[in-house]
Design an enzyme around this catalytic site. Structure first.
Site, PDB file in Angstrom:
ATOM      1  N   ASN A  81      32.442  34.780  39.039  1.00 31.88           N
ATOM      2  CA  ASN A  81      32.491  36.051  38.475  1.00 31.88           C
ATOM      3  C   ASN A  81      31.545  36.871  39.614  1.00 31.88           C
ATOM      4  O   ASN A  81      32.061  38.272  39.463  1.00 31.88           O
ATOM      5  CB  ASN A  81      32.067  36.058  37.015  1.00 31.88           C
ATOM      6  CG  ASN A  81      31.620  37.325  36.698  1.00 31.88           C
ATOM      7  OD1 ASN A  81      32.348  38.288  36.335  1.00 31.88           O
ATOM      8  ND2 ASN A  81      30.099  37.626  36.640  1.00 31.88           N
ATOM      9  N   SER A 133      40.296  41.522  40.485  1.00 30.13           N
ATOM     10  CA  SER A 133      40.247  42.829  39.982  1.00 30.13           C
ATOM     11  C   SER A 133      41.607  43.477  40.231  1.00 30.13           C
ATOM     12  O   SER A 133      42.577  42.798  41.016  1.00 30.13           O
ATOM     13  CB  SER A 133      39.356  43.634  40.700  1.00 30.13           C
ATOM     14  OG  SER A 133      39.542  45.115  40.766  1.00 30.13           O
ATOM     15  N   TYR A 146      36.415  46.040  49.257  1.00 30.61           N
ATOM     16  CA  TYR A 146      36.442  45.494  47.739  1.00 30.61           C
ATOM     17  C   TYR A 146      37.682  44.569  47.625  1.00 30.61           C
ATOM     18  O   TYR A 146      37.997  43.817  46.864  1.00 30.61           O
ATOM     19  CB  TYR A 146      36.127  46.498  46.917  1.00 30.61           C
ATOM     20  CG  TYR A 146      36.021  46.077  45.450  1.00 30.61           C
ATOM     21  CD1 TYR A 146      34.868  45.257  44.970  1.00 30.61           C
ATOM     22  CD2 TYR A 146      36.893  46.296  44.407  1.00 30.61           C
ATOM     23  CE1 TYR A 146      34.820  44.806  43.592  1.00 30.61           C
ATOM     24  CE2 TYR A 146      36.970  45.700  43.151  1.00 30.61           C
ATOM     25  CZ  TYR A 146      35.961  45.256  42.664  1.00 30.61           C
ATOM     26  OH  TYR A 146      35.809  44.500  41.270  1.00 30.61           O
ATOM     27  N   ALA A 148      40.203  44.122  49.675  1.00 31.78           N
ATOM     28  CA  ALA A 148      40.476  42.913  50.590  1.00 31.78           C
ATOM     29  C   ALA A 148      39.889  41.585  49.844  1.00 31.78           C
ATOM     30  O   ALA A 148      40.482  40.549  49.771  1.00 31.78           O
ATOM     31  CB  ALA A 148      40.079  43.439  51.881  1.00 31.78           C
ATOM     32  N   LYS A 150      38.988  41.066  46.874  1.00 34.60           N
ATOM     33  CA  LYS A 150      39.522  40.774  45.427  1.00 34.60           C
ATOM     34  C   LYS A 150      41.054  40.136  45.667  1.00 34.60           C
ATOM     35  O   LYS A 150      41.493  39.418  45.076  1.00 34.60           O
ATOM     36  CB  LYS A 150      39.551  41.748  44.633  1.00 34.60           C
ATOM     37  CG  LYS A 150      38.236  42.123  44.096  1.00 34.60           C
ATOM     38  CD  LYS A 150      37.445  41.189  43.667  1.00 34.60           C
ATOM     39  CE  LYS A 150      35.972  41.362  42.857  1.00 34.60           C
ATOM     40  NZ  LYS A 150      35.398  40.144  42.058  1.00 34.60           N
TER      41      LYS A 150
HETATM   42  P1  NDP Z   1      27.780  43.847  37.309  1.00 27.39           P
HETATM   43  O1  NDP Z   1      27.673  44.694  38.579  1.00 27.39           O
HETATM   44  O2  NDP Z   1      27.506  44.352  35.845  1.00 27.39           O
HETATM   45  O3  NDP Z   1      27.238  42.228  37.563  1.00 27.39           O
HETATM   46  C1  NDP Z   1      27.268  41.517  38.582  1.00 27.39           C
HETATM   47  C2  NDP Z   1      26.536  40.583  38.695  1.00 27.39           C
HETATM   48  O4  NDP Z   1      26.837  39.685  39.999  1.00 27.39           O
HETATM   49  C3  NDP Z   1      25.320  40.211  38.057  1.00 27.39           C
HETATM   50  O5  NDP Z   1      24.617  39.517  37.447  1.00 27.39           O
HETATM   51  C4  NDP Z   1      24.749  39.971  39.659  1.00 27.39           C
HETATM   52  O6  NDP Z   1      23.285  39.434  39.705  1.00 27.39           O
HETATM   53  C5  NDP Z   1      25.611  39.136  40.386  1.00 27.39           C
HETATM   54  N1  NDP Z   1      25.575  39.299  41.777  1.00 27.39           N
HETATM   55  C6  NDP Z   1      25.877  40.004  42.840  1.00 27.39           C
HETATM   56  N2  NDP Z   1      25.689  39.552  44.029  1.00 27.39           N
HETATM   57  C7  NDP Z   1      25.202  38.297  43.892  1.00 27.39           C
HETATM   58  C8  NDP Z   1      24.654  37.304  44.765  1.00 27.39           C
HETATM   59  N3  NDP Z   1      24.624  37.820  45.975  1.00 27.39           N
HETATM   60  N4  NDP Z   1      24.155  36.338  44.132  1.00 27.39           N
HETATM   61  C9  NDP Z   1      24.140  36.158  42.896  1.00 27.39           C
HETATM   62  N5  NDP Z   1      24.567  36.903  41.964  1.00 27.39           N
HETATM   63  C10 NDP Z   1      25.080  38.038  42.541  1.00 27.39           C
HETATM   64  O7  NDP Z   1      29.390  43.618  37.399  1.00 27.39           O
HETATM   65  P2  NDP Z   1      30.529  43.288  36.373  1.00 27.39           P
HETATM   66  O8  NDP Z   1      29.931  42.433  35.325  1.00 27.39           O
HETATM   67  O9  NDP Z   1      31.136  44.455  36.233  1.00 27.39           O
HETATM   68  O10 NDP Z   1      31.473  42.508  37.303  1.00 27.39           O
HETATM   69  C11 NDP Z   1      31.683  40.964  37.362  1.00 27.39           C
HETATM   70  C12 NDP Z   1      33.057  40.853  38.256  1.00 27.39           C
HETATM   71  O11 NDP Z   1      34.193  41.476  37.540  1.00 27.39           O
HETATM   72  C13 NDP Z   1      32.806  41.073  39.569  1.00 27.39           C
HETATM   73  O12 NDP Z   1      33.336  40.303  40.382  1.00 27.39           O
HETATM   74  C14 NDP Z   1      33.647  42.409  39.722  1.00 27.39           C
HETATM   75  O13 NDP Z   1      34.115  42.690  41.024  1.00 27.39           O
HETATM   76  C15 NDP Z   1      34.717  42.030  38.625  1.00 27.39           C
HETATM   77  N6  NDP Z   1      35.441  43.350  38.098  1.00 27.39           N
HETATM   78  C16 NDP Z   1      34.827  44.172  37.523  1.00 27.39           C
HETATM   79  C17 NDP Z   1      35.421  45.308  37.231  1.00 27.39           C
HETATM   80  C18 NDP Z   1      34.422  46.491  36.004  1.00 27.39           C
HETATM   81  O14 NDP Z   1      34.968  47.494  35.890  1.00 27.39           O
HETATM   82  N7  NDP Z   1      33.304  46.318  35.578  1.00 27.39           N
HETATM   83  C19 NDP Z   1      36.680  45.597  37.096  1.00 27.39           C
HETATM   84  C20 NDP Z   1      37.173  44.660  37.901  1.00 27.39           C
HETATM   85  C21 NDP Z   1      36.570  43.450  38.459  1.00 27.39           C
HETATM   86  P3  NDP Z   1      21.813  40.160  39.153  1.00 27.39           P
HETATM   87  O15 NDP Z   1      22.021  40.536  37.752  1.00 27.39           O
HETATM   88  O16 NDP Z   1      20.892  39.262  39.453  1.00 27.39           O
HETATM   89  O17 NDP Z   1      21.891  41.487  40.125  1.00 27.39           O
END
Ligand code: NDP
Length: 238
Positions: A81, A133, A146, A148, A150
């Site tokens: 995720n 996504s 992004y 690409a 996804k």
């Molecule tokens: P958030 O920004 O709320 O959370 C992202 C999470 O990813 C955080 O817990 C963060 O850790 C973790 N993370 C990021 N980089 C790393 C890394 N290098 N190593 C370990 N953990 C990492 O995002 P969302 O919950 O919104 O998104 C979750 C997924 O859903 C993503 O893949 C996003 O692309 C996808 N998505 C989201 C949409 C939206 O509208 N919100 C729409 C479509 C897809 P930490 O908390 O420690 O920073």
């Protein structure tokens, strides 16, 4: 009791997944990068295992996966995720920013899956759910890297589903639309309202709706589904 490893579990969609699986009796381990306090609070509340790990670090991912098996004895489900977004014109994007998006959103799923699959093969079953996504389906202007990454997740899902189906391991993806998490913080209230207005179901989605979709794909109700991309976007992309 089944065990799930969820990446990016301290916030947003990953946190909703942690809560969904924990409340349904699963052992839950989750990876986060820097949200120490949030991770500790969530882990304590739900008796989950928090693992601080940068998913772009191949060796760190191997260690993280081993620690889950050491604690729970197995991994039945992997939820890839974690992700980051980047908005800007492609011609102005740096090498580092490009690498960061691709490594965080796509290569991380390779690292985690490569480490988890041998345990699933030994068990004789398992499930992987990847979070893509809607921009991976359609592409978004000013979000080329992004999109690409996804779209890459969708190709990864379909190919790996074919590779692992004979071993009784299912691989699917969820493609969310706009979901109310920190990822949307860069948008103004007006932007968010116009996204909601453009969404046929008339609202920004909730993280819990994505967790529900992941939970469905993880369970026996989806036992004949593999290589599928489940769009959860309020009708934004049909
Ligand atoms: P958030 O920004 O709320 O959370 C992202 C999470 O990813 C955080 O817990 C963060 O850790 C973790 N993370 C990021 N980089 C790393 C890394 N290098 N190593 C370990 N953990 C990492 O995002 P969302 O919950 O919104 O998104 C979750 C997924 O859903 C993503 O893949 C996003 O692309 C996808 N998505 C989201 C949409 C939206 O509208 N919100 C729409 C479509 C897809 P930490 O908390 O420690 O920073």
């Amino acid at each position: 009791m089944k065990t799930v490893l969820i990446t990016g579990g301290a916030r947003g969609i990953g946190k909703a997944c942690v809560e969904k699986f924990a409340s349904n009796g699963w052992n839950v381990a989750f990876i986060y990068k820097s949200s120490d306090l949030k991770a500790q609070e969530l882990a304590t509340k739900l008796n989950a295992l928090p693992i601080k790990c940068d998913l772009t670090d191949s060796d760190a991912v191997k260690t993280a996966v081993s620690s889950v098996v050491d604690k729970f004895g197995a991994i039945d489900l992997l939820v890839n995720n974690a992700g980051i977004s980047y908005t800007g014109l492609l011609q102005e994007m740096s090498d580092n920013d490009w690498a960061s998006v691709i490594n965080t959103n796509l290569t991380s799923a390779f690292y985690t899956s490569r480490s988890v699959i041998p345990y699933m093969l030994r068990q004789g079953d398992g499930v992987i759910v990847n979070v893509s996504s809607m921009w991976g389906v359609t592409g978004a202007s000013c979000e080329v890297a992004y999109s690409a990454s996804k779209a890459g997740i969708i190709g990864f899902t379909k190919a790996l589903a074919k590779e692992l189906a004979p071993s009784h391991i299912r691989v699917n993806a969820v493609a969310p639309g706009a979901i109310a998490t920190d990822m949307l913080n860069e948008y103004s209230e007006a932007d968010l309202k116009s996204i909601a207005d453009e969404t046929p179901l008339g609202t920004i989605g909730k993280a819990e709706s994505i967790a529900d979709a992941v939970y469905f794909l993880a369970g026996d109700s989806a036992q004949f589904i593999t290589g599928e991309v489940l769009n959860v976007n309020g009708g934004f992309v049909i």
